[in-house]
Scaffold this motif. Structure first.
Motif, mmCIF file in Angstrom:
data_model
loop_
_atom_site.group_PDB
_atom_site.id
_atom_site.type_symbol
_atom_site.label_atom_id
_atom_site.label_comp_id
_atom_site.label_asym_id
_atom_site.label_seq_id
_atom_site.Cartn_x
_atom_site.Cartn_y
_atom_site.Cartn_z
ATOM 1 N N VAL A 116 0.868 -1.176 0.000
ATOM 2 C CA VAL A 116 0.000 0.000 0.000
ATOM 3 C C VAL A 116 0.905 1.225 0.000
ATOM 4 O O VAL A 116 1.677 1.439 0.945
ATOM 5 N N SER A 117 0.834 2.033 -1.054
ATOM 6 C CA SER A 117 1.714 3.196 -1.158
ATOM 7 C C SER A 117 1.099 4.447 -0.552
ATOM 8 O O SER A 117 1.818 5.338 -0.070
ATOM 9 N N GLN A 118 -0.233 4.546 -0.586
ATOM 10 C CA GLN A 118 -0.947 5.641 0.055
ATOM 11 C C GLN A 118 -2.246 5.103 0.659
ATOM 12 O O GLN A 118 -2.891 4.237 0.070
ATOM 13 N N LEU A 119 -2.613 5.654 1.818
ATOM 14 C CA LEU A 119 -3.875 5.299 2.461
ATOM 15 C C LEU A 119 -4.468 6.583 3.029
ATOM 16 O O LEU A 119 -4.115 7.022 4.113
ATOM 17 N N LEU A 120 -5.343 7.196 2.239
ATOM 18 C CA LEU A 120 -5.936 8.465 2.628
ATOM 19 C C LEU A 120 -7.232 8.204 3.380
ATOM 20 O O LEU A 120 -8.176 7.635 2.833
ATOM 21 N N ASP A 130 -2.821 10.846 5.044
ATOM 22 C CA ASP A 130 -2.190 9.649 4.487
ATOM 23 C C ASP A 130 -1.561 8.867 5.628
ATOM 24 O O ASP A 130 -0.519 9.254 6.157
ATOM 25 N N TRP A 131 -2.195 7.769 6.009
ATOM 26 C CA TRP A 131 -1.703 6.973 7.121
ATOM 27 C C TRP A 131 -0.360 6.323 6.811
ATOM 28 O O TRP A 131 0.378 5.961 7.734
ATOM 29 N N VAL A 132 -0.039 6.150 5.554
ATOM 30 C CA VAL A 132 1.261 5.560 5.196
ATOM 31 C C VAL A 132 2.382 6.560 5.443
ATOM 32 O O VAL A 132 3.439 6.218 5.979
ATOM 33 N N ALA A 133 2.139 7.800 5.039
ATOM 34 C CA ALA A 133 3.186 8.819 5.153
ATOM 35 C C ALA A 133 3.303 9.389 6.567
ATOM 36 O O ALA A 133 4.365 9.878 6.961
ATOM 37 N N ASP A 136 2.221 9.133 12.696
ATOM 38 C CA ASP A 136 1.250 8.811 13.738
ATOM 39 C C ASP A 136 0.586 7.449 13.532
ATOM 40 O O ASP A 136 -0.144 6.985 14.415
ATOM 41 N N TYR A 137 0.826 6.837 12.381
ATOM 42 C CA TYR A 137 0.174 5.561 12.077
ATOM 43 C C TYR A 137 1.213 4.559 11.569
ATOM 44 O O TYR A 137 2.236 4.941 10.988
ATOM 45 N N ALA A 138 0.933 3.297 11.795
ATOM 46 C CA ALA A 138 1.825 2.229 11.337
ATOM 47 C C ALA A 138 0.987 1.148 10.670
ATOM 48 O O ALA A 138 -0.181 0.934 11.007
ATOM 49 N N GLY A 139 1.591 0.453 9.722
ATOM 50 C CA GLY A 139 0.863 -0.616 9.055
ATOM 51 C C GLY A 139 1.717 -1.298 8.010
ATOM 52 O O GLY A 139 2.906 -1.010 7.859
ATOM 53 N N GLY A 140 1.109 -2.235 7.295
ATOM 54 C CA GLY A 140 1.829 -2.985 6.279
ATOM 55 C C GLY A 140 1.085 -4.257 5.927
ATOM 56 O O GLY A 140 -0.141 -4.287 5.893
ATOM 57 N N VAL A 188 -7.425 4.098 -1.186
ATOM 58 C CA VAL A 188 -6.287 3.199 -1.008
ATOM 59 C C VAL A 188 -5.569 3.006 -2.332
ATOM 60 O O VAL A 188 -6.177 2.692 -3.357
ATOM 61 N N PHE A 189 -4.273 3.238 -2.326
ATOM 62 C CA PHE A 189 -3.397 3.067 -3.477
ATOM 63 C C PHE A 189 -2.542 1.825 -3.206
ATOM 64 O O PHE A 189 -1.826 1.785 -2.195
ATOM 65 N N PHE A 190 -2.596 0.846 -4.091
ATOM 66 C CA PHE A 190 -1.874 -0.393 -3.806
ATOM 67 C C PHE A 190 -1.407 -1.078 -5.082
ATOM 68 O O PHE A 190 -1.925 -0.830 -6.179
#
Length: 249
Positions: A116-120, A130-133, A136-140, A188-190
């Protein structure tokens, strides 16, 4: 646009030779290429899957007129946060109702989802973060990101899901969600795709392309054509392709 396909002209020749046709495509190469390209696009959209060949794969050496995919594809989609999984009202007031832990599950529109490159995700003020950038947020990816703010998981059939921790959208003091609507709350960009093009896929595309080819190229059917009086050659090719694809349904 490039002539992209999941099989080669040689695959198409072999499929036609299975039906006692000559497999000579020299006079109608572009028709053959167009048939492979069209059936590849149909297959990806029908199964919601993409395959690509790794470096050094045999199919790359065999391909001439067809551009074989060599990397995953990218996609971005506008998604709702499922309201049925976003909250429930109980004796203690509203709280997230979840599929697993505190997560809402969003079904992605392509199988074999990867990075996932972007998660708005919508904010209380109507903007998006954008939770990816954001730090304050973590994921994968699952399972490494299990317990993070978001993660992507695919099941054994390749169906892919984004799990979003909706407690991030809940105000404990006010005992309410910060969003006024969950509709179109996520972009979601993936990337998606499965490395390696299976023989089933190559042969299925070849058979479906052969079905198109025999109808459009005005080829001469051999003397033993009586063997095909129950169903046409095109129908036989499509039936063989469907049998090969059944494992991916």
């Amino acid at each position: 646009m490039p002539d992209t396909g999941y099989c080669t002209l040689e695959d198409l020749r072999r499929a036609m030779q299975d039906a006692s046709l000559s497999g000579d495509l020299s006079q109608d190469t572009q028709i053959a290429v167009d048939a492979i390209t069209a059936q590849t696009e149909w297959l990806e959209k029908s199964l919601k899957r993409h395959w690509y060949a790794p470096t050094g794969a045999d199919i790359l050496d065999e391909a001439t007129a067809i551009d074989i995919p060599t990397e995953p594809k990218s996609r971005n989609d506008e998604e709702d946060i499922p309201t049925s999984s976003a909250f429930v009202v109980d004796d203690d007031g509203p709280a997230p109702k979840t599929y697993q832990g505190d997560y809402a599950r969003i079904s992605l529109d392509r199988r074999d989802a990867g990075e996932v490159s972007q998660l708005l995700v919508r904010d209380a003020d109507g903007g998006y973060t954008d939770w990816v950038a954001s730090d304050d947020y973590a994921g994968g990816q699952f399972p490494d990101a299990l317990g993070d703010d978001y993660y992507v998981r695919e099941n054994n059939g390749g169906w892919s899901y984004l799990y979003l921790d909706v407690t991030n959208l809940y105000d404990d003091k006010k005992e309410e969600y910060v969003l006024d609507t969950f509709s179109n709350a996520v972009y979601v960009f993936f990337k998606y795709g499965n490395e390696g093009i299976p023989q089933n896929v190559r042969r299925a595309v070849a058979f479906r392309a052969a079905s198109d080819f025999v109808e459009e190229a005005a080829m001469q059917i051999p003397e033993n054509a009586k063997a095909y009086n129950v169903e046409s050659l095109a129908d036989q090719f499509e039936r063989k392709a469907e049998e090969l694809l059944e494992v991916y349904r």
